[in-house]
Design a protein around this motif. Sequence first.
Motif, PDB file in Angstrom:
ATOM      1  N   UNK A  72       0.854  -1.186   0.000  1.00 14.89           N
ATOM      2  CA  UNK A  72       0.000   0.000   0.000  1.00 14.89           C
ATOM      3  C   UNK A  72       0.889   1.235   0.000  1.00 14.89           C
ATOM      4  N   UNK A  73       0.589   2.148  -0.927  1.00 19.65           N
ATOM      5  CA  UNK A  73       1.272   3.432  -1.024  1.00 19.65           C
ATOM      6  C   UNK A  73       0.249   4.494  -0.675  1.00 19.65           C
ATOM      7  N   UNK A  74       0.554   5.373   0.276  1.00 19.91           N
ATOM      8  CA  UNK A  74      -0.330   6.477   0.634  1.00 19.91           C
ATOM      9  C   UNK A  74       0.390   7.760   0.264  1.00 19.91           C
ATOM     10  N   UNK A  75      -0.268   8.569  -0.572  1.00 26.07           N
ATOM     11  CA  UNK A  75       0.374   9.790  -1.032  1.00 26.07           C
ATOM     12  C   UNK A  75      -0.567  10.673  -1.804  1.00 26.07           C
ATOM     13  N   UNK A  76      -0.004  11.328  -2.813  1.00 25.59           N
ATOM     14  CA  UNK A  76      -0.743  12.298  -3.620  1.00 25.59           C
ATOM     15  C   UNK A  76      -0.563  11.985  -5.102  1.00 25.59           C
ATOM     16  N   UNK A  77      -1.566  12.365  -5.883  1.00 24.02           N
ATOM     17  CA  UNK A  77      -1.467  12.206  -7.334  1.00 24.02           C
ATOM     18  C   UNK A  77      -0.643  13.359  -7.897  1.00 24.02           C
ATOM     19  N   UNK A  78       0.217  13.030  -8.868  1.00 15.52           N
ATOM     20  CA  UNK A  78       1.097  14.030  -9.480  1.00 15.52           C
ATOM     21  C   UNK A  78       1.026  13.928 -11.005  1.00 15.52           C
ATOM     22  N   UNK A  79       1.465  15.005 -11.652  1.00 16.72           N
ATOM     23  CA  UNK A  79       1.506  15.007 -13.112  1.00 16.72           C
ATOM     24  C   UNK A  79       2.660  14.137 -13.619  1.00 16.72           C
ATOM     25  N   UNK A  80       3.794  14.218 -12.932  1.00 16.14           N
ATOM     26  CA  UNK A  80       4.969  13.448 -13.289  1.00 16.14           C
ATOM     27  C   UNK A  80       5.767  13.171 -12.017  1.00 16.14           C
ATOM     28  N   UNK A  81       6.491  12.084 -12.002  1.00 15.65           N
ATOM     29  CA  UNK A  81       7.290  11.731 -10.825  1.00 15.65           C
ATOM     30  C   UNK A  81       8.765  11.957 -11.100  1.00 15.65           C
ATOM     31  N   UNK A  82       9.083  13.086 -11.720  1.00 14.36           N
ATOM     32  CA  UNK A  82      10.466  13.375 -12.106  1.00 14.36           C
ATOM     33  C   UNK A  82      11.377  13.553 -10.892  1.00 14.36           C
ATOM     34  N   UNK A  83      10.890  14.200  -9.839  1.00 10.77           N
ATOM     35  CA  UNK A  83      11.708  14.455  -8.645  1.00 10.77           C
ATOM     36  C   UNK A  83      11.002  13.877  -7.427  1.00 10.77           C
ATOM     37  N   UNK A  84      11.522  12.754  -6.943  1.00  9.29           N
ATOM     38  CA  UNK A  84      10.912  12.107  -5.780  1.00  9.29           C
ATOM     39  C   UNK A  84      11.528  12.649  -4.490  1.00  9.29           C
ATOM     40  N   UNK A  85      10.694  13.097  -3.563  1.00 13.07           N
ATOM     41  CA  UNK A  85      11.235  13.479  -2.258  1.00 13.07           C
ATOM     42  C   UNK A  85      11.866  12.262  -1.581  1.00 13.07           C
ATOM     43  N   UNK A  86      12.872  12.495  -0.763  1.00 16.88           N
ATOM     44  CA  UNK A  86      13.585  11.415  -0.085  1.00 16.88           C
ATOM     45  C   UNK A  86      12.625  10.541   0.718  1.00 16.88           C
ATOM     46  N   UNK A  87      12.790   9.220   0.569  1.00 12.73           N
ATOM     47  CA  UNK A  87      11.984   8.268   1.308  1.00 12.73           C
ATOM     48  C   UNK A  87      10.641   7.943   0.674  1.00 12.73           C
ATOM     49  N   UNK A  88      10.334   8.578  -0.452  1.00  7.62           N
ATOM     50  CA  UNK A  88       9.048   8.323  -1.108  1.00  7.62           C
ATOM     51  C   UNK A  88       9.249   7.483  -2.361  1.00  7.62           C
ATOM     52  N   UNK A  89       8.168   6.845  -2.782  1.00  2.00           N
ATOM     53  CA  UNK A  89       8.164   6.039  -3.994  1.00  2.00           C
ATOM     54  C   UNK A  89       7.097   6.595  -4.932  1.00  2.00           C
ATOM     55  N   UNK A  90       7.209   6.237  -6.199  1.00  5.96           N
ATOM     56  CA  UNK A  90       6.187   6.589  -7.185  1.00  5.96           C
ATOM     57  C   UNK A  90       5.620   5.306  -7.756  1.00  5.96           C
ATOM     58  N   UNK A  91       4.315   5.311  -7.997  1.00 10.49           N
ATOM     59  CA  UNK A  91       3.668   4.162  -8.618  1.00 10.49           C
ATOM     60  C   UNK A  91       2.755   4.671  -9.725  1.00 10.49           C
ATOM     61  N   UNK A  92       2.871   4.026 -10.893  1.00 13.72           N
ATOM     62  CA  UNK A  92       1.962   4.338 -11.997  1.00 13.72           C
ATOM     63  C   UNK A  92       0.776   3.399 -11.864  1.00 13.72           C
ATOM     64  N   UNK A  93      -0.389   3.995 -11.755  1.00 14.07           N
ATOM     65  CA  UNK A  93      -1.627   3.227 -11.656  1.00 14.07           C
ATOM     66  C   UNK A  93      -2.197   3.140 -13.067  1.00 14.07           C
ATOM     67  N   UNK A  94      -2.199   1.953 -13.680  1.00  9.37           N
ATOM     68  CA  UNK A  94      -2.682   1.851 -15.060  1.00  9.37           C
ATOM     69  C   UNK A  94      -4.193   2.046 -15.165  1.00  9.37           C
ATOM     70  N   UNK A  95      -4.610   2.518 -16.309  1.00 12.06           N
ATOM     71  CA  UNK A  95      -6.040   2.623 -16.606  1.00 12.06           C
ATOM     72  C   UNK A  95      -6.643   1.223 -16.514  1.00 12.06           C
ATOM     73  N   UNK A  96      -7.851   1.133 -15.963  1.00 17.94           N
ATOM     74  CA  UNK A  96      -8.494  -0.179 -15.897  1.00 17.94           C
ATOM     75  C   UNK A  96      -9.992  -0.041 -15.673  1.00 17.94           C
ATOM     76  N   UNK A  97     -10.675  -1.142 -15.890  1.00 21.36           N
ATOM     77  CA  UNK A  97     -12.065  -1.251 -15.489  1.00 21.36           C
ATOM     78  C   UNK A  97     -12.054  -1.472 -13.981  1.00 21.36           C
ATOM     79  N   UNK A  98     -12.971  -0.816 -13.261  1.00 21.69           N
ATOM     80  CA  UNK A  98     -12.967  -0.937 -11.806  1.00 21.69           C
ATOM     81  C   UNK A  98     -14.380  -0.859 -11.256  1.00 21.69           C
ATOM     82  N   UNK A  99     -14.610  -1.601 -10.161  1.00 21.76           N
ATOM     83  CA  UNK A  99     -15.826  -1.419  -9.384  1.00 21.76           C
ATOM     84  C   UNK A  99     -15.637  -0.134  -8.590  1.00 21.76           C
TER      85      UNK A  99
END
Length: 155
Positions: A72-99
Motif C-alpha cells: 500500500x502506497x499512501x500519497x498524492x497524485x502528481x503530473x509526473x514523478x520526475x523528482x521524488x522526495x527522499x523516502x518516497x516512492x512513485x507508482x503508476x496506476x494503469x487505466x483499468x475497469x474498476x468497481x
Amino acid sequence: MIVVDRPEMIVVGHAVRTSNADETEPGRGRLGALWARAGVPGAFAHVPGRVDENIYAVLTDYESDHHGAYTQIVGVAVRTAAALPEGMVAVRVPRSQALKLEARGPMPGALQEAWQRVWKHTESGGTPPRAFTTDVEIHHPAGVDLYVAVFGSMG
C-alpha cells in the motif's frame, strides 16, 4: 457497485508491505503508522506537481488475493514523478475497469464497510471478478471513493 473506466494516474508517497491478516493481529499491522505519517499537516506539501489536494491510497503488487500480502502506497497524485522526495516512492496506476464504491460517513468505519462489500463480492464469485492488480482509494472532504480493478474489456 458500478463498473467504471478508472483513468491512469501517478501517485507519490510512502509505502509498506502488509496483509489483511497482519493488520488484524495486534503489533503486526503497518497501515496505522503509514496513515499517521500521511496525516501529519504538510506531509506532502513538498511533493512537486500535485494534481489536487486529495490523499490517495494505492493497493498493488498483490501476492494472490485478499488473503495474501500486498503493497500500500499512501500519497498524492502528481503530473509526473520526475523528482521524488527522499523516502518516497512513485507508482503508476494503469487505466483499468474498476468497481466503484463510495464510502461516506464516519471514518474509518465507512471505508471498512466498503472493503467488506468488496470481499463479500469476491468470495461469492461476483461478476465481474476482481483482478487483484491495482486498487485505489481517493480520500477527499466528502469521504472516500474506492476503485477496485476487475477483469473486463476496455472497449
